[in-house]
Motif scaffolding. Structure first.
Motif, PDB file in Angstrom:
ATOM      1  N   VAL A  85       0.936  -1.290  -0.164  1.00 16.59           N
ATOM      2  CA  VAL A  85       0.023  -0.074   0.261  1.00 16.59           C
ATOM      3  C   VAL A  85       0.957   1.060   0.025  1.00 16.59           C
ATOM      4  O   VAL A  85       2.160   1.074   0.233  1.00 16.59           O
ATOM      5  N   LEU A  87       1.027   5.615   1.082  1.00 15.07           N
ATOM      6  CA  LEU A  87       0.362   6.892   1.509  1.00 15.07           C
ATOM      7  C   LEU A  87       1.168   8.088   0.990  1.00 15.07           C
ATOM      8  O   LEU A  87       2.252   8.299   0.992  1.00 15.07           O
ATOM      9  N   GLN A  91      -3.693  10.377  -3.002  1.00 10.08           N
ATOM     10  CA  GLN A  91      -4.654   9.809  -2.899  1.00 10.08           C
ATOM     11  C   GLN A  91      -6.027  10.331  -2.300  1.00 10.08           C
ATOM     12  O   GLN A  91      -5.784  11.557  -1.686  1.00 10.08           O
ATOM     13  N   GLU A  95      -8.750   6.012  -0.198  1.00 13.50           N
ATOM     14  CA  GLU A  95      -7.582   5.091  -0.440  1.00 13.50           C
ATOM     15  C   GLU A  95      -6.912   5.469   0.693  1.00 13.50           C
ATOM     16  O   GLU A  95      -6.084   4.432   1.203  1.00 13.50           O
ATOM     17  N   HIS A  96      -6.627   6.410   1.306  1.00 15.17           N
ATOM     18  CA  HIS A  96      -5.765   6.747   2.451  1.00 15.17           C
ATOM     19  C   HIS A  96      -6.394   6.088   3.615  1.00 15.17           C
ATOM     20  O   HIS A  96      -5.307   5.346   4.320  1.00 15.17           O
ATOM     21  N   SER A  99      -5.595   2.334   3.219  1.00 16.64           N
ATOM     22  CA  SER A  99      -3.965   1.963   3.288  1.00 16.64           C
ATOM     23  C   SER A  99      -3.933   1.621   5.014  1.00 16.64           C
ATOM     24  O   SER A  99      -3.093   0.662   5.385  1.00 16.64           O
ATOM     25  N   TRP A 100      -4.377   2.695   5.693  1.00 18.18           N
ATOM     26  CA  TRP A 100      -4.255   2.512   7.235  1.00 18.18           C
ATOM     27  C   TRP A 100      -4.715   1.487   7.727  1.00 18.18           C
ATOM     28  O   TRP A 100      -4.226   0.632   8.707  1.00 18.18           O
ATOM     29  N   ALA A 108      -1.079  -5.919   5.274  1.00 18.59           N
ATOM     30  CA  ALA A 108      -0.083  -5.129   4.005  1.00 18.59           C
ATOM     31  C   ALA A 108       1.295  -5.321   4.714  1.00 18.59           C
ATOM     32  O   ALA A 108       1.522  -5.193   5.808  1.00 18.59           O
ATOM     33  N   LEU A 111       4.990  -0.880   2.854  1.00 18.08           N
ATOM     34  CA  LEU A 111       4.205   0.456   2.644  1.00 18.08           C
ATOM     35  C   LEU A 111       5.172   1.573   1.919  1.00 18.08           C
ATOM     36  O   LEU A 111       6.304   1.531   2.296  1.00 18.08           O
TER      37      LEU A 111
END
Length: 543
Positions: A85, A87, A91, A95-96, A99-100, A108, A111
């Motif tokens: 993913v 950051l 994004q 999407e942000h 990812s978190w 994931a 990163l």
């Protein structure tokens, strides 16, 4: 080693790993921080992607461009590796958040993020709550003021590593001369590190320089050369945005499928040009140095430079985009001595000391962080000068920009006078480094010796025999070197009576190139060294 090979084949489909890749992976698994300097196309990403599978935690990869992050993630998604993913500022909010969520859930494994993200305390705090086992810094040469692509955000990575619990660090770059390597180790704070340095030679590239004294004639010959080489795929590098557009317009009128590319274009237009070039819809891109990082197109058959670059580092990186398929490629530099003055102005023009003092005095009157607009209103300087001074202060570590964009000296612990002194000293060091690099680039353009020998000597490699694939070899002016006959062999320590300590980087029949700690690269006549007793030998560093 067998386990690394097995995972590389089963997960990523790589049936063969290069010796340098395996060596770096083994060092990571043995618990060392690693600096890997390997040519583009040598598979630097494998150095962290495979060992990550043998670590339980997260692998954080610092990558400077969103496009680079996207390429790496797509490559991982095409394999059987765990999820990757990103950051980044491109994004959407959803999407942000996604990812978190993947990071917190542990789904994931990789990163990707830019160094600017790690300047945000909230991002670092949230990452510190996760189990980070590998911290990878791609394009690590950006940490060094000696390098050609210095970025102050890279200077902030060392404390981030500590805040994340000191995971193992892997620093990767394709272009790092010895002073840049030293800076990477010191600035990032690599511990118990090992370096893996690949060879810099690209024997399939034919190197040539065309010298001109008249700018008009030079421009005409650049156009003629690109028209001759097209419709093969190629790159035309220029010094300014205006030149990028002018060359593109004139070559397009001559029937070349070409577009311009520079930092003044919108992100959408830059992405479009890059995509069309990669997809074969364009044959040539007329670009400033803004184009190239992360470009991996195997069939680039030529790279033409309309002017001298600011350094051998950036020149080597740009010509390295040609011939990645191993087939022959043509490299031509059009050189006019006066062009070096333009580069000198572009790269060695720091703010005046009194301007630095005025800004630091204004900052010293504010115990709390201050916005840039307010600061500009409190000093008697042109707005552009104020911005340059603040950038210099930040690059030198004399001030810090908060997440909200405010400026403060709080984290540095310096008084206004100390901050001004640090920034001025830093500017002087950068100026010496830039002049040093430009002198070496001019030396490449003007040498009558083997150009490949010159390039490799800059990076600390010795090629005793002329390469046979450059214009000076074609002309018969390149000669065999006899480095063993010199009292100052390659890699030996020397001391100059004015410039202090240095290391001999390369030896030719009548000259040697020395990298001095404070003055940078200098090419010295052996006759002058001997007649004036300029150097004293201090022993050898080894290979």
């Amino acid at each position: 080693m067998s386990e690394l090979r097995r995972l590389a084949k089963e997960v990523f489909g790589w049936s063969r790993l290069r010796e340098e890749q395996l060596r770096a992976m083994e060092l990571v698994m043995a618990g060392h921080d690693v600096l890997a300097v390997l040519p583009t196309g040598a598979g630097k990403s494998a150095i962290y992607q495979v060992p990550a599978l043998l670590h339980s935690g997260l692998t954080v990869v610092v990558s400077p461009l969103v496009a680079l992050q996207r390429d790496q993630i797509e490559a991982i998604e095409a394999s059987d590796a765990p999820k990757a993913v990103a950051l980044n500022s491109a994004q959407r909010a959803a999407e942000h958040r996604g990812s978190w969520e993947a990071l917190r859930a542990g789904t994931a494994k990789y990163l990707f993020l830019a160094p600017e993200q790690l300047a945000k305390p909230d991002v670092v705090r949230r990452l510190a709550e996760l189990d980070v086992s590998l911290f990878v810094i791609d394009e690590a040469h950006c940490v060094s003021a000696w390098g050609h692509d210095f970025r102050p955000d890279y200077r902030r990575l060392a404390p981030v590593v500590d805040l994340l619990g000191r995971p193992r660090v892997i620093a990767l770059t394709a272009t790092a001369a010895p002073p840049v390597r030293r800076d990477i180790v010191e600035r990032i704070g690599l511990r118990h590190h090992r370096a893996v340095i690949g060879g810099f030679d690209r024997p399939n590239l034919h190197l040539a320089v065309r010298r001109h004294d008249d700018d008009h004639r030079k421009r005409a010959d650049v156009l003629a050369e690109v028209k001759r080489l097209a419709p093969a795929c190629g790159l035309l590098y220029v010094a300014t945005r205006k030149e990028s557009e002018e060359y593109a317009r004139q070559l397009a009128e001559a029937g070349v499928r070409i577009a311009s590319y520079h930092a003044g274009m919108s992100a959408a237009d830059r992405d479009r040009v890059q995509r069309e070039f990669m997809d074969g819809e364009l044959d040539v891109v007329a670009a400033t140095s803004a184009f190239g990082m992360g470009i991996d197109k195997p069939d680039v058959r030529f790279v033409v430079h309309a002017s001298i670059t600011d350094s051998v580092d950036s020149y080597y990186q740009q010509i390295g985009r040609a011939g990645r398929d191993g087939e022959p490629a043509t490299i031509v530099l059009f050189y006019r001595p006066g062009d070096a003055g333009v580069q000198k102005f572009l790269t060695t023009h720091p703010p005046r000391a009194d301007a630095v003092e005025e800004v630091t005095d204004a900052l010293g009157e504010h115990p709390e962080p201050i916005g840039l607009a307010q600061l500009k209103g409190e000093v008697d300087l042109p707005p552009a000068t104020s911005t340059r001074v603040v950038n210099l202060l930040e690059e030198s570590g004399a001030v810090h920009t908060t997440e909200s964009g405010h400026i403060t000296t709080e984290d540095s612990g310096l008084t206004a006078e100390q901050a001004a002194t640090r920034a001025t000293e830093f500017a002087g060091a950068r100026q010496r480094a830039a002049r040093s690099r430009l002198l070496m680039m001019s030396g490449y353009a003007e040498t009558t010796g083997c150009r490949r020998q010159y390039l490799l000597g800059y990076f600390g490699e010795q090629l005793d025999e002329p390469c046979g694939n450059c214009d000076t070899c074609d002309a018969g002016t390149a000669r065999h070197r006899s480095p063993d006959d010199c009292e100052f062999p390659r890699h030996s320590h020397v001391r100059h009576r004015d410039w202090g300590h240095g290391v001999v980087m390369s030896v030719e029949e009548d000259r040697l190139t020395v990298l001095f700690d404070e003055e940078g690269y200098r090419t010295l006549s052996l006759a002058a060294v001997r007649e004036q007793d300029l150097l004293q030998s201090e022993g050898s560093t080894g290979s």
